[in-house]
Motif scaffolding. Structure first.
Motif, PDB file in Angstrom:
ATOM      1  N   MET A   1       0.842  -1.197   0.000  1.00 52.05           N
ATOM      2  CA  MET A   1       0.000   0.000   0.000  1.00 52.05           C
ATOM      3  C   MET A   1       0.880   1.252   0.000  1.00 52.05           C
ATOM      4  N   ARG A   2       0.466   2.239  -0.737  1.00 53.71           N
ATOM      5  CA  ARG A   2       1.212   3.496  -0.808  1.00 53.71           C
ATOM      6  C   ARG A   2       0.709   4.452   0.271  1.00 53.71           C
ATOM      7  N   TYR A   3       1.649   5.132   0.919  1.00 52.20           N
ATOM      8  CA  TYR A   3       1.307   6.075   1.979  1.00 52.20           C
ATOM      9  C   TYR A   3       1.681   7.490   1.551  1.00 52.20           C
ATOM     10  N   LEU A   4       0.857   8.436   1.982  1.00 52.73           N
ATOM     11  CA  LEU A   4       1.081   9.839   1.658  1.00 52.73           C
ATOM     12  C   LEU A   4       1.436  10.622   2.915  1.00 52.73           C
ATOM     13  N   SER A   5       2.039  11.776   2.693  1.00 53.47           N
ATOM     14  CA  SER A   5       2.413  12.647   3.810  1.00 53.47           C
ATOM     15  C   SER A   5       1.225  13.509   4.225  1.00 53.47           C
ATOM     16  N   VAL A   6       1.377  14.176   5.344  1.00 47.74           N
ATOM     17  CA  VAL A   6       0.336  15.090   5.821  1.00 47.74           C
ATOM     18  C   VAL A   6       0.068  16.174   4.785  1.00 47.74           C
ATOM     19  N   ALA A   7       1.135  16.706   4.195  1.00 41.01           N
ATOM     20  CA  ALA A   7       0.979  17.779   3.208  1.00 41.01           C
ATOM     21  C   ALA A   7       0.206  17.292   1.986  1.00 41.01           C
ATOM     22  N   GLU A   8       0.511  16.072   1.548  1.00 39.22           N
ATOM     23  CA  GLU A   8      -0.169  15.532   0.366  1.00 39.22           C
ATOM     24  C   GLU A   8      -1.654  15.277   0.648  1.00 39.22           C
ATOM     25  N   ILE A   9      -1.940  14.750   1.832  1.00 38.99           N
ATOM     26  CA  ILE A   9      -3.338  14.492   2.198  1.00 38.99           C
ATOM     27  C   ILE A   9      -4.098  15.804   2.374  1.00 38.99           C
ATOM     28  N   ALA A  10      -3.431  16.796   2.960  1.00 39.11           N
ATOM     29  CA  ALA A  10      -4.076  18.094   3.153  1.00 39.11           C
ATOM     30  C   ALA A  10      -4.493  18.691   1.815  1.00 39.11           C
ATOM     31  N   LYS A  11      -3.624  18.561   0.829  1.00 40.80           N
ATOM     32  CA  LYS A  11      -3.938  19.077  -0.503  1.00 40.80           C
ATOM     33  C   LYS A  11      -5.061  18.266  -1.144  1.00 40.80           C
ATOM     34  N   LYS A  12      -5.021  16.958  -0.945  1.00 38.52           N
ATOM     35  CA  LYS A  12      -6.031  16.071  -1.534  1.00 38.52           C
ATOM     36  C   LYS A  12      -7.410  16.335  -0.933  1.00 38.52           C
ATOM     37  N   TRP A  13      -7.450  16.543   0.375  1.00 31.93           N
ATOM     38  CA  TRP A  13      -8.730  16.747   1.063  1.00 31.93           C
ATOM     39  C   TRP A  13      -9.145  18.215   1.115  1.00 31.93           C
ATOM     40  N   ASN A  14      -8.248  19.094   0.670  1.00 36.60           N
ATOM     41  CA  ASN A  14      -8.514  20.533   0.659  1.00 36.60           C
ATOM     42  C   ASN A  14      -8.768  21.075   2.069  1.00 36.60           C
ATOM     43  N   ILE A  15      -7.907  20.663   2.991  1.00 41.92           N
ATOM     44  CA  ILE A  15      -7.969  21.165   4.362  1.00 41.92           C
ATOM     45  C   ILE A  15      -6.550  21.499   4.805  1.00 41.92           C
ATOM     46  N   SER A  16      -6.422  22.057   5.997  1.00 40.82           N
ATOM     47  CA  SER A  16      -5.096  22.438   6.483  1.00 40.82           C
ATOM     48  C   SER A  16      -4.325  21.210   6.972  1.00 40.82           C
ATOM     49  N   GLU A  17      -3.000  21.330   6.985  1.00 42.57           N
ATOM     50  CA  GLU A  17      -2.162  20.244   7.496  1.00 42.57           C
ATOM     51  C   GLU A  17      -2.440  20.009   8.980  1.00 42.57           C
ATOM     52  N   ARG A  18      -2.742  21.084   9.683  1.00 40.28           N
ATOM     53  CA  ARG A  18      -3.051  20.956  11.111  1.00 40.28           C
ATOM     54  C   ARG A  18      -4.276  20.071  11.323  1.00 40.28           C
ATOM     55  N   SER A  19      -5.284  20.256  10.474  1.00 34.45           N
ATOM     56  CA  SER A  19      -6.497  19.438  10.592  1.00 34.45           C
ATOM     57  C   SER A  19      -6.193  17.967  10.336  1.00 34.45           C
ATOM     58  N   VAL A  20      -5.333  17.706   9.347  1.00 35.09           N
ATOM     59  CA  VAL A  20      -4.958  16.324   9.045  1.00 35.09           C
ATOM     60  C   VAL A  20      -4.267  15.697  10.252  1.00 35.09           C
ATOM     61  N   ARG A  21      -3.328  16.431  10.851  1.00 31.42           N
ATOM     62  CA  ARG A  21      -2.615  15.906  12.025  1.00 31.42           C
ATOM     63  C   ARG A  21      -3.581  15.636  13.180  1.00 31.42           C
ATOM     64  N   ASN A  22      -4.538  16.532  13.368  1.00 30.52           N
ATOM     65  CA  ASN A  22      -5.521  16.340  14.442  1.00 30.52           C
ATOM     66  C   ASN A  22      -6.363  15.087  14.199  1.00 30.52           C
ATOM     67  N   TYR A  23      -6.799  14.901  12.957  1.00 29.73           N
ATOM     68  CA  TYR A  23      -7.568  13.703  12.628  1.00 29.73           C
ATOM     69  C   TYR A  23      -6.760  12.445  12.949  1.00 29.73           C
ATOM     70  N   CYS A  24      -5.494  12.458  12.548  1.00 32.33           N
ATOM     71  CA  CYS A  24      -4.632  11.294  12.781  1.00 32.33           C
ATOM     72  C   CYS A  24      -4.410  11.069  14.274  1.00 32.33           C
ATOM     73  N   ALA A  25      -4.144  12.147  14.997  1.00 31.46           N
ATOM     74  CA  ALA A  25      -3.850  12.041  16.424  1.00 31.46           C
ATOM     75  C   ALA A  25      -5.039  11.522  17.215  1.00 31.46           C
ATOM     76  N   HIS A  26      -6.246  11.791  16.728  1.00 31.05           N
ATOM     77  CA  HIS A  26      -7.455  11.336  17.422  1.00 31.05           C
ATOM     78  C   HIS A  26      -7.978  10.011  16.870  1.00 31.05           C
ATOM     79  N   GLY A  27      -7.163   9.363  16.045  1.00 28.82           N
ATOM     80  CA  GLY A  27      -7.531   8.044  15.551  1.00 28.82           C
ATOM     81  C   GLY A  27      -8.673   8.032  14.563  1.00 28.82           C
ATOM     82  N   ARG A  28      -8.864   9.135  13.860  1.00 31.62           N
ATOM     83  CA  ARG A  28     -10.001   9.228  12.947  1.00 31.62           C
ATOM     84  C   ARG A  28      -9.632   8.924  11.497  1.00 31.62           C
ATOM     85  N   VAL A  29      -8.355   8.610  11.263  1.00 30.11           N
ATOM     86  CA  VAL A  29      -7.923   8.233   9.915  1.00 30.11           C
ATOM     87  C   VAL A  29      -7.460   6.778   9.972  1.00 30.11           C
ATOM     88  N   GLN A  30      -8.253   5.908   9.400  1.00 30.95           N
ATOM     89  CA  GLN A  30      -7.961   4.482   9.479  1.00 30.95           C
ATOM     90  C   GLN A  30      -6.657   4.141   8.749  1.00 30.95           C
TER      91      GLN A  30
END
Length: 206
Positions: A1-30
Motif C-alpha cells: 500500500m502506498r502512503y502519503l504525507s500530511v501535506a499531500e493528504i491536506a492538498k487532496k482533502w482541501n484542508i489544512s495540514e493541522r487538521s490532518v494531524r488532528n484527525y490522525c492524532a485522534h484516531g479518525r484516519v484508518q
C-alpha cells in the motif's frame, strides 16, 4: 500500500495540514501511523466527517413524524395527528369523548370529568388508537399485509367489551354479516378474498 504525507493528504482533502494531524492524532484516519514524528497515511484513506457538521433535519412527513414520535415532541405534527386522527376515527365509530378529552388523554394519560358518565370502551379504544398510529408510523415503509391489518385490529380492540364477546373476532375478519350506514358489506366468507385483491392492488401502486 502506498502512503502519503500530511501535506499531500491536506492538498487532496482541501484542508489544512493541522487538521490532518488532528484527525490522525485522534484516531479518525484508518490505517494512519507515526514513524518518529511523521504521519504515514494510506493514499485511499477517507476524509473524516467534521464532528461539528450541521445536523441534517428530516424533510419528509414520515421522517418528521418518526423524529417527533421518538423525541415525544409536544405541539408538532405528530402530536396533532395523534389527537385529530384518533378523535375523528373514534367519533365515526360512536365514541362520545370530546376532542379536548382525547387531547387530555394523549398528553397526560389521565382523564378528569365532573358530572359526566364516560364509556370505558371509549377511553380504552382512544389509548389503543394512539398505539395503532405509532405502529403505522413504525411500519410505514413496509408492504401492507393482512397480518398487519389484523394486528392493528387486535391492538385497537384489546381490553374492550367487544374482546369479551364470543362472536366478535378481535384480530381477525368478522364472523357475522353486518351493514354500515344502512349499506350492506361483504359477507364474512367473502372478506378474505376481497382483502387479498384490495391489498394486491394497493401494494402495486408506487
Amino acid at each position: 500500500m502506498r502512503y502519503l504525507s500530511v501535506a499531500e493528504i491536506a492538498k487532496k482533502w482541501n484542508i489544512s495540514e493541522r487538521s490532518v494531524r488532528n484527525y490522525c492524532a485522534h484516531g479518525r484516519v484508518q490505517g494512519a501511523f507515526l514513524t518518529g514524528k511523521t504521519w504515514n497515511i494510506p493514499e485511499n484513506a477517507e476524509k473524516p466527517e467534521r464532528s461539528n457538521k450541521r445536523k441534517e433535519y428530516p424533510i419528509t412527513l414520515l421522517e418528521i413524524l418518526q423524529e417527533q414520535k421518538a423525541s415525544k415532541y409536544p405541539g408538532g405534527i405528530y402530536h396533532k395527528t395523534q389527537i385529530d386522527l384518533t378523535y375523528n376515527s373514534n367519533h365515526m365509530e360512536g365514541s362520545r369523548l370530546t376532542h379536548d378529552q382525547t387531547r387530555y388523554i394523549f398528553e397526560t394519560n389521565t382523564i378528569g370529568v365532573e358530572k359526566e358518565v364516560l364509556n370505558v370502551d371509549d377511553v380504552i379504544e382512544t389509548v389503543n388508537h394512539f398505539r395503532c398510529i405509532d405502529m403505522i408510523i413504525d411500519h410505514a415503509k413496509a408492504a401492507l399485509t393482512e397480518k398487519f391489518i389484523k394486528e392493528l385490529h387486535l391492538t385497537l380492540k384489546s381490553g374492550t367489551s367487544d374482546s369479551r364477546k364470543d362472536w366478535f373476532a378481535v384480530g381477525d375478519y368478522k364472523k357475522l354479516p353486518n351493514e354500515v350506514g344502512g349499506m350492506d358489506t361483504a359477507l364474512p366468507e367473502e372478506v378474505a378474498g376481497k382483502m387479498k385483491a384490495l391489498l394486491t392492488a394497493y401494494n402495486a401502486k408506487e
